[in-house]
Design a protein around this motif. Structure first.
Motif, PDB file in Angstrom:
ATOM      1  N   LEU A   1      -7.428  -7.832 -17.986  1.00 57.92           N
ATOM      2  CA  LEU A   1      -6.961  -8.923 -17.191  1.00 57.92           C
ATOM      3  C   LEU A   1      -8.335  -9.444 -16.701  1.00 57.92           C
ATOM      4  CD1 LEU A   1      -3.402  -7.809 -15.538  1.00 57.92           C
ATOM      5  CD2 LEU A   1      -3.897  -9.788 -17.079  1.00 57.92           C
TER       6      LEU A   1
ATOM      7  N   LEU B   1     -15.957   0.191 -11.159  1.00 57.07           N
ATOM      8  CA  LEU B   1     -14.678  -0.089 -11.590  1.00 57.07           C
ATOM      9  C   LEU B   1     -15.016  -1.016 -12.770  1.00 57.07           C
ATOM     10  CD1 LEU B   1     -12.502  -1.254  -8.510  1.00 57.07           C
ATOM     11  CD2 LEU B   1     -12.128   0.735 -10.131  1.00 57.07           C
TER      12      LEU B   1
ATOM     13  N   ASN C   1      -8.225  -6.099  -1.330  1.00 53.15           N
ATOM     14  CA  ASN C   1      -7.666  -4.463  -1.094  1.00 53.15           C
ATOM     15  C   ASN C   1      -8.416  -3.782  -0.049  1.00 53.15           C
ATOM     16  OD1 ASN C   1      -5.030  -3.787  -2.689  1.00 53.15           O
ATOM     17  ND2 ASN C   1      -6.208  -5.126  -3.921  1.00 53.15           N
TER      18      ASN C   1
ATOM     19  N   ARG D   1      -6.893   4.893  -5.143  1.00 54.29           N
ATOM     20  CA  ARG D   1      -7.758   3.790  -4.407  1.00 54.29           C
ATOM     21  C   ARG D   1      -7.414   3.636  -2.981  1.00 54.29           C
ATOM     22  NH1 ARG D   1      -8.978  -0.809  -9.258  1.00 54.29           N
ATOM     23  NH2 ARG D   1      -8.102   0.535 -10.857  1.00 54.29           N
TER      24      ARG D   1
ATOM     25  N   LEU E   1       1.591  -8.592 -10.921  1.00 58.62           N
ATOM     26  CA  LEU E   1       0.869  -9.686 -11.111  1.00 58.62           C
ATOM     27  C   LEU E   1       0.804 -10.815 -10.073  1.00 58.62           C
ATOM     28  CD1 LEU E   1       1.805 -10.603 -14.805  1.00 58.62           C
ATOM     29  CD2 LEU E   1      -0.496  -9.751 -13.962  1.00 58.62           C
TER      30      LEU E   1
ATOM     31  N   ASN F   1     -10.662  -6.916  -5.316  1.00 60.38           N
ATOM     32  CA  ASN F   1     -11.311  -5.803  -4.692  1.00 60.38           C
ATOM     33  C   ASN F   1     -11.458  -5.980  -3.293  1.00 60.38           C
ATOM     34  OD1 ASN F   1     -12.501  -3.195  -4.957  1.00 60.38           O
ATOM     35  ND2 ASN F   1     -14.695  -4.182  -5.210  1.00 60.38           N
TER      36      ASN F   1
ATOM     37  N   HIS G   1      -6.031   5.252 -10.231  1.00 62.79           N
ATOM     38  CA  HIS G   1      -4.661   4.788  -9.791  1.00 62.79           C
ATOM     39  C   HIS G   1      -4.713   4.095  -8.471  1.00 62.79           C
ATOM     40  CE1 HIS G   1      -0.439   4.891  -8.313  1.00 62.79           C
ATOM     41  NE2 HIS G   1      -0.141   5.006  -9.750  1.00 62.79           N
TER      42      HIS G   1
ATOM     43  N   THR H   1       0.020   0.612 -16.091  1.00 57.82           N
ATOM     44  CA  THR H   1      -0.137   0.299 -17.263  1.00 57.82           C
ATOM     45  C   THR H   1      -1.579   0.124 -17.833  1.00 57.82           C
ATOM     46  OG1 THR H   1      -0.787  -2.332 -16.413  1.00 57.82           O
ATOM     47  CG2 THR H   1       1.613  -1.805 -17.275  1.00 57.82           C
TER      48      THR H   1
ATOM     49  N   PHE I   1      -4.017 -12.467  -3.945  1.00 59.10           N
ATOM     50  CA  PHE I   1      -5.522 -12.263  -3.361  1.00 59.10           C
ATOM     51  C   PHE I   1      -6.345 -13.207  -3.905  1.00 59.10           C
ATOM     52  CE2 PHE I   1      -4.002  -7.846  -2.809  1.00 59.10           C
ATOM     53  CZ  PHE I   1      -4.057  -7.579  -1.638  1.00 59.10           C
TER      54      PHE I   1
ATOM     55  N   ALA J   1     -10.171   4.849  -0.114  1.00 59.31           N
ATOM     56  CA  ALA J   1     -10.788   3.746   0.927  1.00 59.31           C
ATOM     57  C   ALA J   1     -10.289   3.866   2.089  1.00 59.31           C
ATOM     58  CB  ALA J   1      -9.853   2.515   0.217  1.00 59.31           C
TER      59      ALA J   1
HETATM   60  P1  FAD Z   1      -0.304  -2.042 -12.593  1.00 54.07           P
HETATM   61  O1  FAD Z   1       0.172  -1.608 -11.543  1.00 54.07           O
HETATM   62  O2  FAD Z   1       0.261  -1.809 -14.190  1.00 54.07           O
HETATM   63  O3  FAD Z   1      -0.188  -3.463 -12.460  1.00 54.07           O
HETATM   64  C1  FAD Z   1      -0.368  -4.666 -13.176  1.00 54.07           C
HETATM   65  C2  FAD Z   1      -1.639  -5.507 -12.944  1.00 54.07           C
HETATM   66  O4  FAD Z   1      -1.119  -6.271 -11.674  1.00 54.07           O
HETATM   67  C3  FAD Z   1      -3.046  -5.034 -12.731  1.00 54.07           C
HETATM   68  O5  FAD Z   1      -3.578  -4.779 -13.720  1.00 54.07           O
HETATM   69  C4  FAD Z   1      -3.512  -6.061 -11.937  1.00 54.07           C
HETATM   70  O6  FAD Z   1      -4.030  -7.028 -12.433  1.00 54.07           O
HETATM   71  C5  FAD Z   1      -2.139  -6.366 -10.912  1.00 54.07           C
HETATM   72  N1  FAD Z   1      -2.204  -5.597  -9.540  1.00 54.07           N
HETATM   73  C6  FAD Z   1      -1.611  -4.409  -9.432  1.00 54.07           C
HETATM   74  N2  FAD Z   1      -1.828  -4.123  -8.213  1.00 54.07           N
HETATM   75  C7  FAD Z   1      -2.638  -5.020  -7.545  1.00 54.07           C
HETATM   76  C8  FAD Z   1      -3.139  -5.185  -6.242  1.00 54.07           C
HETATM   77  N3  FAD Z   1      -2.668  -4.306  -5.332  1.00 54.07           N
HETATM   78  N4  FAD Z   1      -3.597  -6.415  -5.954  1.00 54.07           N
HETATM   79  C9  FAD Z   1      -4.028  -7.243  -6.996  1.00 54.07           C
HETATM   80  N5  FAD Z   1      -3.579  -7.053  -8.053  1.00 54.07           N
HETATM   81  C10 FAD Z   1      -2.750  -6.088  -8.612  1.00 54.07           C
HETATM   82  N6  FAD Z   1      -7.611  -4.190  -9.022  1.00 54.07           N
HETATM   83  C11 FAD Z   1      -8.335  -4.817  -9.994  1.00 54.07           C
HETATM   84  O7  FAD Z   1      -7.900  -5.333 -10.876  1.00 54.07           O
HETATM   85  N7  FAD Z   1      -9.613  -4.926  -9.619  1.00 54.07           N
HETATM   86  C12 FAD Z   1     -10.153  -4.422  -8.437  1.00 54.07           C
HETATM   87  O8  FAD Z   1     -11.591  -4.542  -8.289  1.00 54.07           O
HETATM   88  C13 FAD Z   1      -9.442  -3.798  -7.568  1.00 54.07           C
HETATM   89  N8  FAD Z   1      -9.915  -3.374  -6.570  1.00 54.07           N
HETATM   90  C14 FAD Z   1      -9.128  -2.307  -5.701  1.00 54.07           C
HETATM   91  C15 FAD Z   1      -9.589  -1.980  -4.441  1.00 54.07           C
HETATM   92  C16 FAD Z   1      -8.861  -1.212  -3.653  1.00 54.07           C
HETATM   93  C17 FAD Z   1      -9.505  -0.498  -2.359  1.00 54.07           C
HETATM   94  C18 FAD Z   1      -7.323  -1.045  -3.902  1.00 54.07           C
HETATM   95  C19 FAD Z   1      -6.593  -0.368  -3.051  1.00 54.07           C
HETATM   96  C20 FAD Z   1      -6.949  -1.526  -4.968  1.00 54.07           C
HETATM   97  C21 FAD Z   1      -7.751  -2.493  -5.859  1.00 54.07           C
HETATM   98  N9  FAD Z   1      -7.195  -2.993  -6.975  1.00 54.07           N
HETATM   99  C22 FAD Z   1      -8.221  -3.448  -7.901  1.00 54.07           C
HETATM  100  C23 FAD Z   1      -5.645  -3.145  -7.248  1.00 54.07           C
HETATM  101  C24 FAD Z   1      -4.797  -2.137  -7.956  1.00 54.07           C
HETATM  102  O9  FAD Z   1      -5.239  -0.839  -7.458  1.00 54.07           O
HETATM  103  C25 FAD Z   1      -5.335  -2.173  -9.484  1.00 54.07           C
HETATM  104  O10 FAD Z   1      -5.216  -3.403  -9.919  1.00 54.07           O
HETATM  105  C26 FAD Z   1      -4.469  -1.503 -10.256  1.00 54.07           C
HETATM  106  O11 FAD Z   1      -4.266  -0.091 -10.089  1.00 54.07           O
HETATM  107  C27 FAD Z   1      -4.693  -1.328 -11.521  1.00 54.07           C
HETATM  108  O12 FAD Z   1      -4.128  -0.606 -12.561  1.00 54.07           O
HETATM  109  P2  FAD Z   1      -2.980  -1.183 -13.529  1.00 54.07           P
HETATM  110  O13 FAD Z   1      -3.638  -2.213 -14.328  1.00 54.07           O
HETATM  111  O14 FAD Z   1      -2.431  -0.073 -14.168  1.00 54.07           O
HETATM  112  O15 FAD Z   1      -1.866  -1.665 -12.594  1.00 54.07           O
END
Ligand code: FAD
Length: 550
Positions: free
Chosen positions: A275, A405, A416, A378, A310, A413, A374, A269, A316, A382
């Motif tokens: 968020l 980021l 993960n 990540r 979510l 962060n 994506h 998304t 986390f 990592a």
């Molecule tokens: P979507 O897949 O559309 O998910 C919707 C929402 O769910 C995200 O916006 C996010 O708020 C939450 N979410 C999704 N995956 C995770 C996850 N693994 N952990 C926690 N919440 C999640 N996310 C961050 O928001 N901030 C960071 O600083 C961050 N650092 C990361 C570091 C590493 C090494 C890794 C592997 C992942 C990290 N993520 C982080 C988690 C995740 O990669 C991102 O939230 C996600 O890719 C954001 O894209 P999206 O909004 O399209 O996610």
């Protein structure tokens, strides 16, 4: 300047003004702190404090930006503030921007404006925990009512920890069981405000407009390309509407399926930066998703569904809130103690997209230019930096992400990075992402690499993931000589990953033998052993690092 408590205006509790202090939560919809500030008040002061440390240029940082944040995130924040100001104006108010150390500015405003109610969204980050306690104590002592509701997350992490006997749950499944449905899930959230009481007299305080990057001291040339994602609640709601309009996509969302190399239309998304800054309420997002689920025959479930994503966020946040020193290896009880190396050259090669592995370097370029990559991208970088290839400390990688980021979030962060480095939560260190075959699976032609690493744009697809294997004639034809136009690989993945697994095995054994209480001396001993090469093994294992080429 710090105002002593005795200087706080003694008459302020007789006023009926409220102050809403924006930090995250940069939105009008589902904002209980803002609503409470507006209720029964004759005037409301909507305040945002620009902390120069966070916002003003630091020429010594490794990328354009301030000491704490890359320029893309600062721009995203400025967009969000401008949007908030414009929404407040439509409601008969405006955003009051002041500059300085946030705690001091706030105390000064409380005093100057005779505020009766101080409202701000509860924040679990350690920085805000310390600051908010200080502010709360001072305000309460001066007779000001403080209202600080939990609305950044679906749950109050403290409630989950309490239900679990004082400890945070450390697996997603146990988290889900404890959390259940959020208490507010079935009642409608307040998503609109019709008006806000006017701003009161601001006295001697110097109010600024939301600044531009230029006004903060940045120059256009600081960054050759900015993130395509613009900040603000309006953008967030637009993006949310677009996401929700494809009900099938929402219902069938399944992570980790999805293409990390999709950059024209990302596979997820991209709501994370919204968020992070609270331009989008996670609770509103959650309710909208549940509404979609009600109207489709079948939908995916946690951990892979969108609601499941979510809930990863909640997981986390809870783990981070309940774990002292969550952002460190030392003193962190849930973190394996591992003698990572301190190789700054390898770290710089990774950070600056010079590893010689196009899949890794393209991701690092996207991170620097866009501030968003994506989830599986990540994962790839990592894993590569830590337990996969370079064996560099996860805290160093975490710092780079934290800066670059646009969605940089303290709990998520760190959580993960702990996960990906197999320091906590996930322990299968034998499962390593290949920096060559993983990306190729999604994008055999290497379009993503060609876009972010244009020097490789004419490399034939057979070699795009391993250009160092291309014959010189092919490199010449592609106008990309490896070692000159694009670097040679910094390590051999096969030997480096083997060595990493061996090191992880030994570090895990040490942690097990010492029951997780590993002294500095024990860690140093193991690091020395790694550095010198394991003499008991025949033949002597290859050193991790090869000669670094440019
Ligand atoms: P979507 O897949 O559309 O998910 C919707 C929402 O769910 C995200 O916006 C996010 O708020 C939450 N979410 C999704 N995956 C995770 C996850 N693994 N952990 C926690 N919440 C999640 N996310 C961050 O928001 N901030 C960071 O600083 C961050 N650092 C990361 C570091 C590493 C090494 C890794 C592997 C992942 C990290 N993520 C982080 C988690 C995740 O990669 C991102 O939230 C996600 O890719 C954001 O894209 P999206 O909004 O399209 O996610």
């Amino acid at each position: 300047m710090k105002l002593p408590l005795s200087l706080l205006n003694p008459n302020m509790s007789s006023g009926s003004g409220s102050l809403i202090w924006f930090r995250k939560g940069l939105r009008i919809h589902d904002n209980p702190a803002l609503e409470y500030a507006a209720r029964g008040s004759t005037c409301v002061y909507p305040l945002f404090v620009i902390d120069p440390h966070y916002m003003e240029p630091d020429p010594n940082a490794f990328s354009p930006g301030s000491t704490l944040a890359g320029i893309n995130r600062i721009r995203f924040l400025l967009d969000s503030l401008a949007d908030l100001d414009s929404s407040l104006k439509k409601l008969g108010s405006r955003l009051l921007v002041l500059k300085g150390e946030p705690g001091e500015v706030l105390i000064r405003c409380l005093n100057e404006w005779g505020v009766k109610k101080l409202c701000f969204e509860y924040d679990t980050d350690p920085y805000y925990q310390a600051l908010d306690n200080k502010v709360k104590n001072r305000a309460s002592a001066a007779g000001i009512e403080v209202f600080s509701p939990v609305s950044h997350t679906l749950f109050n992490p403290a409630d989950i920890i309490e239900k679990n006997g004082g400890r945070p749950p450390l697996t997603y499944q146990s988290f889900l069981k404890l959390a259940g449905e959020p208490s507010w899930a079935c009642s409608p959230l307040s998503v609109e405000l019709s008006s806000i009481p006017p701003v009161g007299n601001v006295g001697r305080c110097e109010i600024l407009q939301v600044p531009t990057l230029k006004e903060l001291g940045y120059v256009e040339e600081d960054q050759d390309e900015f993130t395509p994602f613009r900040g603000g609640e309006s953008e967030a709601l637009k993006r949310l509407r677009e996401t929700l309009s494809d009900k099938e996509w929402v219902a069938n969302f399944e992570k980790p399926k999805g293409d990390p190399s999709a950059y024209i239309k990302p596979a997820t998304t991209v709501l994370s930066p919204y968020l992070k800054f609270g331009c989008l309420s996670s609770r509103y997002f959650y309710q909208c998703l549940k509404d979609v689920y009600k109207n489709v025959k079948r939908h995916t479930s946690p951990p892979v569904s969108l609601v499941g994503q979510l809930l990863w966020r909640e997981f986390f946040y809870t783990a981070a809130f309940g774990t002292p020193n969550f952002d460190k290896m030392k003193g962190n009880k849930i973190c394996k103690q591992i003698p990572w190396n301190d190789d700054d050259k390898l770290l710089a090669a990774w950070r600056e997209a010079r590893t010689g592995f196009p899949w890794i370097d393209a991701i690092m370029v996207q991170l620097r230019k866009w501030g968003w990559i994506h989830h599986l991208a990540r994962h790839s970088v990592a894993c590569f930096l830590t337990r996969g290839d370079l064996f560099v400390h996860w805290e160093k990688g975490r710092d780079v992400f934290e800066r670059l980021l646009i969605d940089s979030d303290w709990a998520i962060n760190n959580g993960n990075w702990l996960w990906l480095s197999c320091s906590s939560f996930f322990y299968q260190y034998n499962r390593i992402y290949s920096p060559v075959s993983f990306g190729r699976k999604y994008d055999p032609n290497g379009n993503y690499i060609r876009y972010f690493l244009p020097m490789l744009k004419d490399m034939p697809k057979e070699y795009i993931y391993e250009p160092w294997t291309a014959p010189l004639s092919v490199q010449t034809k592609a106008k990309c000589i490896i070692g000159k136009d694009y670097p040679k690989p910094v390590v051999s993945h096969d030997s480096a990953s083997k060595e990493c697994k061996k090191r992880m095995g030994e570090a895990y054994a040490l942690n097990q033998r010492l029951n997780g209480v590993v002294s500095e001396e024990e860690l140093r001993k193991l690091r020395r052993k790694f550095d010198e090469g394991d003499e008991e093994q025949e033949p002597k294992p290859k050193r991790l690092r090869q000669k670094l080429t440019d």
